[in-house]
Scaffold this motif. Structure first.
Motif, mmCIF file in Angstrom:
data_model
loop_
_atom_site.group_PDB
_atom_site.id
_atom_site.type_symbol
_atom_site.label_atom_id
_atom_site.label_comp_id
_atom_site.label_asym_id
_atom_site.label_seq_id
_atom_site.Cartn_x
_atom_site.Cartn_y
_atom_site.Cartn_z
ATOM 1 N N TYR A 130 3.740 4.113 6.172
ATOM 2 C CA TYR A 130 3.268 2.735 6.106
ATOM 3 C C TYR A 130 1.785 2.665 6.484
ATOM 4 C CZ TYR A 130 3.067 -2.303 6.879
ATOM 5 O OH TYR A 130 2.724 -3.626 6.836
ATOM 6 N N LYS A 131 1.397 3.415 7.507
ATOM 7 C CA LYS A 131 -0.007 3.435 7.943
ATOM 8 C C LYS A 131 -0.903 4.164 6.948
ATOM 9 C CE LYS A 131 1.205 3.395 12.829
ATOM 10 N NZ LYS A 131 1.329 4.217 14.041
ATOM 11 N N MET A 132 -0.335 5.131 6.231
ATOM 12 C CA MET A 132 -1.120 5.932 5.287
ATOM 13 C C MET A 132 -1.330 5.234 3.944
ATOM 14 S SD MET A 132 0.591 9.702 5.808
ATOM 15 C CE MET A 132 -0.286 10.440 4.435
ATOM 16 N N THR A 133 -0.543 4.219 3.663
ATOM 17 C CA THR A 133 -0.581 3.593 2.342
ATOM 18 C C THR A 133 -1.900 2.868 2.100
ATOM 19 O OG1 THR A 133 1.814 3.300 2.462
ATOM 20 C CG2 THR A 133 0.649 2.037 0.793
ATOM 21 N N ASN A 134 -2.467 3.129 0.942
ATOM 22 C CA ASN A 134 -3.698 2.449 0.529
ATOM 23 C C ASN A 134 -3.619 2.174 -0.974
ATOM 24 O OD1 ASN A 134 -4.594 4.800 -0.933
ATOM 25 N ND2 ASN A 134 -5.287 5.669 1.010
ATOM 26 N N GLU A 135 -4.674 1.628 -1.535
ATOM 27 C CA GLU A 135 -4.645 1.254 -2.954
ATOM 28 C C GLU A 135 -4.500 2.457 -3.886
ATOM 29 O OE1 GLU A 135 -8.843 1.869 -1.649
ATOM 30 O OE2 GLU A 135 -7.278 0.527 -0.918
ATOM 31 N N ASN A 136 -4.867 3.636 -3.421
ATOM 32 C CA ASN A 136 -4.786 4.831 -4.264
ATOM 33 C C ASN A 136 -3.396 5.464 -4.296
ATOM 34 O OD1 ASN A 136 -7.547 4.683 -4.865
ATOM 35 N ND2 ASN A 136 -8.059 5.784 -3.001
ATOM 36 N N ASN A 137 -2.612 5.263 -3.226
ATOM 37 C CA ASN A 137 -1.325 5.943 -3.170
ATOM 38 C C ASN A 137 -0.132 4.994 -3.056
ATOM 39 O OD1 ASN A 137 -1.364 5.077 -0.517
ATOM 40 N ND2 ASN A 137 -1.683 7.108 0.351
ATOM 41 N N VAL A 138 -0.372 3.705 -3.186
ATOM 42 C CA VAL A 138 0.692 2.724 -2.975
ATOM 43 C C VAL A 138 1.848 2.928 -3.946
ATOM 44 C CG1 VAL A 138 -0.345 0.892 -4.400
ATOM 45 C CG2 VAL A 138 1.178 0.293 -2.497
ATOM 46 N N ASN A 139 1.582 3.255 -5.190
ATOM 47 C CA ASN A 139 2.656 3.442 -6.164
ATOM 48 C C ASN A 139 3.541 4.634 -5.812
ATOM 49 O OD1 ASN A 139 1.930 1.224 -7.721
ATOM 50 N ND2 ASN A 139 0.568 2.423 -9.007
ATOM 51 N N VAL A 140 2.926 5.749 -5.475
ATOM 52 C CA VAL A 140 3.680 6.955 -5.130
ATOM 53 C C VAL A 140 4.533 6.711 -3.887
ATOM 54 C CG1 VAL A 140 3.463 9.348 -4.339
ATOM 55 C CG2 VAL A 140 1.978 8.499 -6.150
ATOM 56 N N ILE A 141 3.932 6.140 -2.859
ATOM 57 C CA ILE A 141 4.655 5.931 -1.607
ATOM 58 C C ILE A 141 5.756 4.893 -1.777
ATOM 59 C CG2 ILE A 141 4.438 5.071 0.758
ATOM 60 C CD1 ILE A 141 1.814 6.617 0.964
ATOM 61 N N CYS A 142 5.473 3.796 -2.442
ATOM 62 C CA CYS A 142 6.506 2.767 -2.642
ATOM 63 C C CYS A 142 7.669 3.288 -3.478
ATOM 64 C CB CYS A 142 5.913 1.511 -3.264
ATOM 65 S SG CYS A 142 5.062 0.503 -2.048
ATOM 66 N N THR A 143 7.380 4.082 -4.489
ATOM 67 C CA THR A 143 8.451 4.675 -5.295
ATOM 68 C C THR A 143 9.348 5.552 -4.429
ATOM 69 O OG1 THR A 143 7.071 4.645 -7.269
ATOM 70 C CG2 THR A 143 8.945 6.169 -7.274
ATOM 71 N N LYS A 144 8.720 6.358 -3.578
ATOM 72 C CA LYS A 144 9.495 7.229 -2.684
ATOM 73 C C LYS A 144 10.283 6.402 -1.670
ATOM 74 C CE LYS A 144 10.724 11.268 -1.425
ATOM 75 N NZ LYS A 144 11.554 12.105 -2.264
ATOM 76 N N LEU A 145 9.686 5.345 -1.145
ATOM 77 C CA LEU A 145 10.381 4.494 -0.186
ATOM 78 C C LEU A 145 11.575 3.797 -0.839
ATOM 79 C CD1 LEU A 145 7.415 2.871 1.790
ATOM 80 C CD2 LEU A 145 8.875 4.774 2.495
ATOM 81 N N ILE A 146 11.406 3.343 -2.063
ATOM 82 C CA ILE A 146 12.509 2.687 -2.782
ATOM 83 C C ILE A 146 13.642 3.685 -3.035
ATOM 84 C CG2 ILE A 146 13.173 1.656 -5.004
ATOM 85 C CD1 ILE A 146 10.367 0.260 -4.927
ATOM 86 N N ASN A 147 13.310 4.902 -3.417
ATOM 87 C CA ASN A 147 14.331 5.937 -3.608
ATOM 88 C C ASN A 147 15.054 6.245 -2.301
ATOM 89 O OD1 ASN A 147 13.779 6.154 -6.332
ATOM 90 N ND2 ASN A 147 12.392 7.879 -6.078
ATOM 91 N N SER A 148 14.307 6.284 -1.210
ATOM 92 C CA SER A 148 14.921 6.515 0.094
ATOM 93 C C SER A 148 15.826 5.355 0.483
ATOM 94 C CB SER A 148 13.848 6.717 1.167
ATOM 95 O OG SER A 148 13.141 7.893 0.932
ATOM 96 N N LEU A 149 15.417 4.163 0.131
ATOM 97 C CA LEU A 149 16.230 2.975 0.407
ATOM 98 C C LEU A 149 17.573 3.066 -0.328
ATOM 99 C CD1 LEU A 149 16.424 0.133 1.673
ATOM 100 C CD2 LEU A 149 15.282 -0.749 -0.353
ATOM 101 N N LYS A 150 17.535 3.514 -1.565
ATOM 102 C CA LYS A 150 18.761 3.656 -2.362
ATOM 103 C C LYS A 150 19.695 4.715 -1.773
ATOM 104 C CE LYS A 150 16.547 2.490 -6.759
ATOM 105 N NZ LYS A 150 16.074 3.042 -8.045
ATOM 106 N N ASP A 151 19.113 5.796 -1.254
ATOM 107 C CA ASP A 151 19.905 6.939 -0.778
ATOM 108 C C ASP A 151 20.354 6.832 0.676
ATOM 109 O OD1 ASP A 151 19.482 8.007 -3.274
ATOM 110 O OD2 ASP A 151 17.831 9.302 -2.636
ATOM 111 N N SER A 152 19.713 5.996 1.461
ATOM 112 C CA SER A 152 19.979 5.949 2.895
ATOM 113 C C SER A 152 21.279 5.220 3.222
ATOM 114 C CB SER A 152 18.814 5.260 3.605
ATOM 115 O OG SER A 152 19.080 5.193 4.992
ATOM 116 N N VAL A 153 22.004 5.761 4.199
ATOM 117 C CA VAL A 153 23.198 5.093 4.712
ATOM 118 C C VAL A 153 22.942 4.520 6.110
ATOM 119 C CG1 VAL A 153 24.834 6.427 3.341
ATOM 120 C CG2 VAL A 153 24.126 7.276 5.573
ATOM 121 N N ASP A 154 21.788 4.837 6.670
ATOM 122 C CA ASP A 154 21.391 4.350 7.990
ATOM 123 C C ASP A 154 20.932 2.900 7.863
ATOM 124 O OD1 ASP A 154 20.172 3.780 10.416
ATOM 125 O OD2 ASP A 154 18.825 5.508 10.392
#
Length: 159
Positions: A123-147
């Motif tokens: 979240y702290k590392m996210t900027n305009e250059n990497n927002v798409n990559v990080i958000c895509t990974k976060l969304i995938n993690s959201l789908k896979d997480s059971v926590d």
């Protein structure tokens, strides 16, 4: 203790900090030998580097050293690496950019605490250059997480 003293002396003092840069660089270089005492020294160097007056090259070197922690199989080292990189990102967010994929991989770790710390760091590392990559990974993690706690945190960070 010496590194902690240096951190205290160099805090918000550009002149004193400039005298430490070469020493800290050399200590990090020599301590990077792949054993526990070396890791401890590097971690204390990173803490010192993030406390004294900022130096871009030294922060980049500290980020490079901590990325080795994160790629370790040892969960304690990964946790230290995430914490160290988080402190670097607070000073200079761009210092961690080249390590973002290594950090993203920690979201898939089995250790719940490590995943939570990784989420905060991303979240702290996210900027305009990497927002798409990080958000895509976060969304995938959201789908896979059971926590449920992690899912809640992921949803808050994404929105």
């Amino acid at each position: 203790k010496l590194l902690q003293i240096l951190a205290h002396l160099g805090c918000a003092n550009k002149t004193v900090s400039e005298g430490m840069y070469e020493v800290l660089h050399e200590v990090m270089r020599r301590a990077d030998i792949g054993i526990n005492v070396g890791y401890a020294i590097i971690y204390e160097c990173v803490r010192t580097v993030t406390t004294i007056y900022p130096n871009t090259q030294l922060l980049a070197e500290a980020a490079k050293c901590t990325s080795r922690f994160i790629t370790s199989e040892n969960h304690n080292l990964k946790y230290l690496g995430i914490n160290a990189l988080a402190s670097i990102v607070q000073i200079n967010p761009s210092a961690a950019n080249e390590h973002q994929m290594v950090v993203i991989d920690c979201l898939e770790d089995k250790d719940e605490t490590l995943r939570r710390k990784t989420l905060d760091l991303l979240y702290k590392m996210t900027n305009e250059n990497n927002v798409n990559v990080i958000c895509t990974k976060l969304i995938n993690s959201l789908k896979d997480s059971v926590d449920s706690y992690l899912r809640t945190q992921l949803a808050e960070k994404i929105t």
